[in-house]
Design an enzyme around this catalytic site. Structure first.
Site, PDB file in Angstrom:
ATOM      1  N   GLY A 164       0.717  -1.168  -0.035  1.00  0.00           N
ATOM      2  CA  GLY A 164       0.011   0.016   0.012  1.00  0.00           C
ATOM      3  C   GLY A 164       0.780   1.302   0.111  1.00  0.00           C
ATOM      4  O   GLY A 164       0.335   2.357   0.359  1.00  0.00           O
ATOM      5  N   LYS A 201      11.486  -2.658 -11.909  1.00  0.00           N
ATOM      6  CA  LYS A 201      11.283  -1.656 -12.703  1.00  0.00           C
ATOM      7  C   LYS A 201      10.031  -0.786 -12.615  1.00  0.00           C
ATOM      8  O   LYS A 201       9.111  -1.242 -12.280  1.00  0.00           O
ATOM      9  CB  LYS A 201      11.368  -2.458 -14.270  1.00  0.00           C
ATOM     10  N   ILE A 203       7.129   1.266 -13.798  1.00  0.00           N
ATOM     11  CA  ILE A 203       5.968   1.263 -14.562  1.00  0.00           C
ATOM     12  C   ILE A 203       5.599   2.512 -14.586  1.00  0.00           C
ATOM     13  O   ILE A 203       4.933   3.322 -13.653  1.00  0.00           O
ATOM     14  CB  ILE A 203       4.708   0.337 -14.518  1.00  0.00           C
ATOM     15  N   HIS A 208      -4.398   1.330 -11.335  1.00  0.00           N
ATOM     16  CA  HIS A 208      -4.432   0.264 -10.574  1.00  0.00           C
ATOM     17  C   HIS A 208      -5.491  -0.441 -10.828  1.00  0.00           C
ATOM     18  O   HIS A 208      -6.706   0.136 -10.648  1.00  0.00           O
ATOM     19  CB  HIS A 208      -4.461   1.079  -8.961  1.00  0.00           C
ATOM     20  N   ARG A 292      -8.263 -10.070   2.288  1.00  0.00           N
ATOM     21  CA  ARG A 292      -9.605  -9.963   3.170  1.00  0.00           C
ATOM     22  C   ARG A 292     -10.300  -9.388   2.057  1.00  0.00           C
ATOM     23  O   ARG A 292     -10.231  -9.171   1.033  1.00  0.00           O
ATOM     24  CB  ARG A 292      -8.979  -8.705   3.966  1.00  0.00           C
ATOM     25  N   VAL A 295     -12.861  -2.379   0.985  1.00  0.00           N
ATOM     26  CA  VAL A 295     -13.613  -1.353   1.334  1.00  0.00           C
ATOM     27  C   VAL A 295     -14.620  -1.241  -0.065  1.00  0.00           C
ATOM     28  O   VAL A 295     -15.912  -1.198   0.010  1.00  0.00           O
ATOM     29  CB  VAL A 295     -13.084  -0.169   1.510  1.00  0.00           C
TER      30      VAL A 295
HETATM   31  C1  MV4 Z   1       4.667   0.843  -8.430  1.00  0.00           C
HETATM   32  C2  MV4 Z   1       4.501   1.946  -9.345  1.00  0.00           C
HETATM   33  C3  MV4 Z   1       5.216   1.942 -10.546  1.00  0.00           C
HETATM   34  N1  MV4 Z   1       6.064   0.968 -10.804  1.00  0.00           N
HETATM   35  N2  MV4 Z   1       5.675  -0.077  -8.802  1.00  0.00           N
HETATM   36  C4  MV4 Z   1       1.851   2.390  -4.667  1.00  0.00           C
HETATM   37  C5  MV4 Z   1       1.384   1.536  -3.979  1.00  0.00           C
HETATM   38  C6  MV4 Z   1       1.989   0.370  -3.770  1.00  0.00           C
HETATM   39  N3  MV4 Z   1       0.915  -0.911  -3.626  1.00  0.00           N
HETATM   40  C7  MV4 Z   1       2.522   0.293  -4.992  1.00  0.00           C
HETATM   41  N4  MV4 Z   1       2.564   1.511  -5.887  1.00  0.00           N
HETATM   42  C8  MV4 Z   1       3.189   1.771  -6.894  1.00  0.00           C
HETATM   43  N5  MV4 Z   1       3.943   0.736  -7.399  1.00  0.00           N
HETATM   44  C9  MV4 Z   1       6.378  -0.083  -9.930  1.00  0.00           C
HETATM   45  N6  MV4 Z   1       7.141  -0.964 -10.271  1.00  0.00           N
HETATM   46  C10 MV4 Z   1       3.613   2.924  -9.058  1.00  0.00           C
HETATM   47  C11 MV4 Z   1       3.008   2.952  -7.821  1.00  0.00           C
HETATM   48  C12 MV4 Z   1       2.094   3.943  -7.368  1.00  0.00           C
HETATM   49  C13 MV4 Z   1       0.585   3.619  -7.495  1.00  0.00           C
HETATM   50  C14 MV4 Z   1       0.099   2.482  -7.567  1.00  0.00           C
HETATM   51  C15 MV4 Z   1      -1.458   1.963  -7.385  1.00  0.00           C
HETATM   52  C16 MV4 Z   1      -2.301   3.404  -7.134  1.00  0.00           C
HETATM   53  C17 MV4 Z   1      -1.416   4.572  -7.020  1.00  0.00           C
HETATM   54  C18 MV4 Z   1      -0.164   4.655  -7.020  1.00  0.00           C
HETATM   55  C19 MV4 Z   1       0.209   5.915  -6.764  1.00  0.00           C
HETATM   56  C20 MV4 Z   1       1.457   6.148  -6.930  1.00  0.00           C
HETATM   57  C21 MV4 Z   1       2.466   4.974  -7.123  1.00  0.00           C
END
Ligand code: MV4
Length: 450
Positions: A164, A201, A203, A208, A292, A295
């Site tokens: 998270g 890496k 992305i 999401h 789980r 929400v």
């Molecule tokens: C990432 C990413 C880009 N590349 N991983 C943020 C929450 C955590 N669960 C993982 N997250 C991210 N991981 C890689 N390899 C970008 C995010 C991210 C993000 C992901 C889901 C929803 C909102 C976000 C907001 C900022 C960054």
């Protein structure tokens, strides 16, 4: 089937579980802290046991007190809701050791998915696409630099015990890798008592997207399509929907099949969510699994017609997964989380008394909330006071319906996120469906216009 379920939670999710239990003819036991004496989950449960003072560690996180409440009331199962102890392998084990069925996965499964680096390896082995990166945890800062240089920048360093967004570092160049590794490692030790870090890496501008899955004790697992959860602020979701505007039939089948094989590979039992990042070319990558109910589960219920909490309870009672012929999502659903926060003041929490409270209704509108006129929002817990969920034939009509529902809502007392969500519903980019997780970073909110 169970006779009496203890709900180890509070607020709207405790009420949601009570409703499902009563429809299944199961008695319910609420537990509550002294701050929640007048909460609706206490009122609507068949029995209620006060388990301690307001701080979570003395009440909703206090395992011995919850187990004692289960023993004195003769409950045969425990529902953990979300948050609090819902993803505690220890709590799952202690419930089972004390003769209660834990309405969540076994401690082994919670453990294996709670370790994010290991979860990725498990999913990769099951044929689920994962975010490219190192395989498993890094041995130290030197290996972090070596791997980063091999795969090229930008990269992400993530805490294996995190999730998270906690304990994460974004690194754009080699000169920053060692220091970022060390600070992520330190933060992770402080926050989780475990400093394991893995590398991925980066992305660019991902969406999401998460898939709802359900598994039974007989080796079957199914999925209920995806939820679009890219509208987040500091890793807190504000608006969710199903289906995702980006996901077509073909992609839904691929991501759904991937989620199901991931769930089957760990013999997953009950409800779970597999989170993916999706890039602009619709490539998807496994990120984490949540063991789980979430929400945002109602948007899936609205487009599938399935009661996920009832299904969850049935799976743990040993029933088989329903067989879904010609699975498809019907119409479109959107959820707005109503938080007692001031969107004009950096989303500052706004606890206190709700003087008047009118929730929307009419066709295609659902409200899940534990609040009412006269309810006092406690200061100790999260600021979500409910959720407004709409369903309509398509996305455009669902947005119109959500605008209408938000318009009807009256909450006098605390500031809420409603005007902010109304502004999003009117935003051109949101309406287009073409957005990603960076949406709220650039979204301009002017409270004067509402
Ligand atoms: C990432 C990413 C880009 N590349 N991983 C943020 C929450 C955590 N669960 C993982 N997250 C991210 N991981 C890689 N390899 C970008 C995010 C991210 C993000 C992901 C889901 C929803 C909102 C976000 C907001 C900022 C960054």
């Amino acid at each position: 089937m169970f006779k009496k379920v203890l709900i180890a939670n509070r607020g709207e999710i405790a009420l949601r579980v009570i409703r499902a239990c009563h429809e299944l003819n199961i008695k319910t036991v609420a537990v509550y802290s002294t701050a929640d004496e007048f909460s609706l989950h206490v009122k609507f449960a068949d029995e209620a046991v006060c388990i301690g003072p307001p701080p979570s560690k003395d009440s909703y996180l206090n395992i011995p007190r919850i187990i004692a409440a289960g023993e004195i009331t003769g409950a045969d199962a425990v529902h953990p809701g979300y948050g609090f102890l819902s993803e505690s392998a220890q709590f799952s084990k202690i419930c089972e050791d004390n003769g209660f069925v834990f309405l969540g996965p076994s401690s082994d499964i919670i453990d294996s998915m709670g370790n994010k680096a290991k979860a990725k390896q498990t999913m990769k082995a099951a044929g689920v696409p994962v975010v490219p990166g190192g395989d498993g945890i890094l041995e130290g800062p030197d290996e972090a630099l070596e791997k980063a240089n091999e795969m090229g920048y930008p990269i992400m360093l993530k805490a294996s015990a995190g999730g998270g967004g906690r304990g994460m570092r974004f690194v754009t160049e080699a000169t920053d890798v060692i220091a970022s590794y060390k600070s992520a490692n330190q933060e992770s030790i402080t926050a989780f008592g475990n400093g394991d870090i893995y590398i991925e890496k980066f992305i660019q501008n991902p969406r999401h997207i998460e898939v709802q899955i359900l598994g039974d004790k007989h080796g079957n697992a199914i999925h209920f399509g995806e939820r679009e959860c890219s509208i987040q602020r500091r890793h807190q979701k504000l608006i969710e929907e199903s289906p995702s505007p980006l996901v077509d039939e073909e992609t839904r089948k691929q991501i759904g099949d991937a989620a199901v094989s991931g769930a089957k590979s760990v013999n997953y039992v009950g409800v779970g969510t597999i989170e993916f990042l999706m890039d602009s070319e619709k490539n998807f990558y496994f990120m984490e699994m949540n063991t789980r109910i979430q929400v945002e589960h109602p948007v899936t219920e609205m487009v599938t017609g399935v009661d996920l909490i009832k299904q969850q309870i049935r799976m743990h009672a040993g029933q088989k997964c329903p067989v879904l012929d010609n699975f498809q999502l019907r119409g479109h659903s959107i959820e707005c989380r109503i938080n007692a926060e001031d969107p004009s003041n950096n989303f500052m929490p706004f606890p206190g008394k709700i003087n008047s409270f009118h929730m929307p209704g009419g066709k295609g509108v659902r409200v899940d909330s534990h609040a009412y006129a006269g309810y006092v929002i406690p200061t100790q817990y999260d600021s979500m006071i409910g959720k407004i969920i709409v369903h309509a034939e398509n996305r455009e009509r669902a947005i119109i319906r959500m605008q209408r529902a938000l318009e009807e809502t009256i909450i006098d007392g605390p500031k809420t996120t409603i005007p902010y969500q109304m502004a999003i519903m009117k935003d051109k980019v949101f309406k287009s469906g073409d957005f990603d997780t960076s949406f709220l970073e650039t979204f301009k909110y002017n409270s004067e216009e509402e």
